[in-house]
Scaffold this active site. Structure first.
Site, PDB file in Angstrom:
ATOM      1  N   LYS A   1     -19.672  -3.817 -14.110  1.00  0.00           N
ATOM      2  CA  LYS A   1     -19.807  -5.258 -13.838  1.00  0.00           C
ATOM      3  C   LYS A   1     -18.638  -5.672 -12.963  1.00  0.00           C
ATOM      4  CE  LYS A   1     -22.381  -8.839 -14.954  1.00  0.00           C
ATOM      5  NZ  LYS A   1     -23.793  -8.883 -15.370  1.00  0.00           N
TER       6      LYS A   1
ATOM      7  N   ASP B   1     -25.611 -11.782 -10.436  1.00  0.00           N
ATOM      8  CA  ASP B   1     -25.448 -12.373 -11.775  1.00  0.00           C
ATOM      9  C   ASP B   1     -25.156 -13.858 -11.501  1.00  0.00           C
ATOM     10  OD1 ASP B   1     -25.065 -11.451 -14.807  1.00  0.00           O
ATOM     11  OD2 ASP B   1     -23.510 -12.932 -14.450  1.00  0.00           O
TER      12      ASP B   1
END
Ligand code: NDP
Ligand code: 2IT
Length: 465
Positions: free
Chosen positions: A138, A178
């Protein structure tokens, strides 16, 4: 401060898990979201370690909580007034036991190391559940795209990618979107990667359809979450048809959650953003949804405008002074939290349960606090935790990678069919694993254990790396 020396081999599994958790807190201070995500997984693993001492002797838990690599960098850029701006960029390469690092990029002012570590940690188990070959990662930045011009966003993305490009690649680490990173940002990031490396490769997912993107990737997280909710309802011989549904957020995941709920005959009645929530007792139909998409994706406006446009709807402003979120006091059959972490606290969860909610399917990552999760499990409602329920997004990213490798594109029907199949298979894994480990119906344990086993076994096979 807790000791960071290794727990002696042969320690009782419960004490071993407590030791690992104490070490995580000592080594990663001031990262409460990371602690929360790790604690939930380790609690589920108590059931596993009693049966599988090899994970303890192989020190899998100490290894799985430690990122393989952390990258932090300066992102300098010029704003439209010619002023210099400096942000911080990150990429957490958490675990590559079962595939290249894979996971989104978040651009939001709240982004910090602890939040990205919680997201990267969850991603490892989520990606494993998809059945595809993807490790976990991430990244992101504390850059706030709100109120920035397209040119400012482009200059920021180019600077961000100038550093990130050294660390990623189609067989190494494949970022995606995201919060705050959608099609526009992926385009700017991809353009800069291609220019720096002189390579046209599938280094990012969520790409545009004309340059390597997959059909259904924009829809996939929301659609997948609704497919997961439908699978949960099937186990109680029920369906989404006619169900009143609360949806929070109004971005990518929320919009396509509403769309698929309408396809399946449900009635979505709310949306929100950081300024507050709207409640529409008539339901958000396709026409209203098209208006929301235009508001959010083209005009980048606030959800408050919905209540000005559609007169039966009411707007409740966000109020940090309250001990609960008014959105979760609205009576409904199902809740699809799809905004951000910890958006449902213990009070919100008990409000939902006492109003008779039957299903909670998490589109956002870790939207329920630890106490809220416990409330849902104790009430034995159908509770689909994020790493299972929202895995459709990354699963379809995996399908985008497969299409890029073959230099082919599948049809919309083909990708949707695969997404549907993957969500059903994730539900089956979670449901059956929960039973196997003695906690039937507890999909939190099912998802954590189901995701863990494949990664842990790969780590054992690959030796001490
Ligand atoms: P978007 O940026 O498209 O939308 C985010 C939405 O959440 C916006 O409505 C935003 O409101 C709201 N929001 C964000 N932060 C906060 C906050 N602190 N408080 C209240 N509202 C907030 O992001 P996505 O829809 O892509 O992501 C939503 C969630 O889904 C995130 O948790 C993400 O991690 C998760 N997710 C996303 C996937 C994907 O494929 N995109 C895959 C799996 C999970 P505002 O505009 O006011 O900021
Ligand atoms: O949280 C997530 O799973 C995502 N933001 C999607 C990640 C991806 O690589 O598609």
């Amino acid at each position: 401060m807790a000791s960071t020396t290794a727990t002696p081999l042969g320690t009782h599994p419960g004490d071993y898990i407590d030791d690992v958790m104490n070490q995580v807190k000592a080594k990663n201070p001031a990262e409460p979201e990371f602690h929360q995500a790790v604690q939930e997984v380790l609690d589920s693993l108590r059931l596993v370690l009693k049966r599988h001492p090899e994970y303890q002797s192989g020190r899998i838990l100490e290894r799985i909580v430690e990122p393989e690599r952390l990258i932090m960098f300066r992102v300098p850029w010029f704003d439209d007034h010619g002023a210099m701006r400096i942000n911080r960029g990150y990429r957490i390469e958490m675990n590559s036991a079962i595939g290249p690092y894979k996971g989104g990029l978040r651009f939001h002012p709240s982004v910090n190391l602890g939040i990205l570590k919680f997201l990267a940690f969850e991603q490892v188990f989520k990606n494993s559940l998809t059945t595809l070959m993807m490790g976990g990662g991430k990244g992101g930045s504390d850059f706030d795209p709100k109120g920035k011009s397209d040119n400012e966003v482009m200059r920021f993305c180019q600077s961000f990618m100038t550093e990130l490009s050294r660390h990623i690649g189609p067989d190494t680490d494949v970022p995606a979107g995201d919060i705050g990173v959608g099609g526009r940002e992926i385009g700017f990031l991809f353009g800069q990667y291609k220019r720096l490396r002189n390579e046209f490769t599938g280094v990012l997912t969520g790409k545009g359809l004309n340059w390597g993107g997959s059909l259904i990737r924009p829809e996939a997280t929301g659609y997948g979450c609704v497919y997961f909710a439908a699978e949960m309802l099937k186990t109680r011989k029920d369906s989404l048809d006619g169900k009143l549904c609360l949806v929070s957020g109004s971005g990518n995941v929320s919009q396509y959650t509403v769309e698929k709920l309408l396809d399946l005959g449900a009635k979505p009645i709310s949306l929100s953003d950081s300024s507050g929530a709207i409640f529409d007792p008539d339901g958000i139909d396709r026409e209203k949804l098209a208006w929301v998409k235009e508001l959010k994706n083209a005009r980048r406006g606030r959800i408050r405008e919905y209540a000005d446009r559609f007169k039966k709807a009411t707007f409740k402003p966000a109020d940090g002074a309250l001990d609960h979120n008014p959105l979760w006091t609205i009576k409904a059959d199902c809740a699809f939290p799809s905004a951000t972490q910890n958006e449902i606290n213990a009070k919100d969860a008990s409000n939902l349960v006492s109003n008779g909610v039957k299903v909670v399917a998490e589109g956002a990552n870790m939207p329920s606090s630890a106490d809220a999760t416990k409330t849902f499990l104790d009430a034995a409602i159908l509770y689909g935790p994020a790493k299972a329920a929202n895995a459709g997004g990354v699963a379809t990213s995996g399908l985008e990678m497969a299409q890029n490798s073959m230099r082919l594109s599948w049809t919309r029907e083909e990708v949707d069919k695969r997404l549907h199949g993957i969500m059903a298979s994730i539900h089956k894994t979670c449901f059956e694993t929960a039973e196997t480990y003695g906690t039937p119906g507890n999909l939190v344990n099912g998802a954590n254990i189901g995701g863990f086993l494949k990664v842990a076994n790969a780590m054992l096979d690959q030796g001490l790396v």
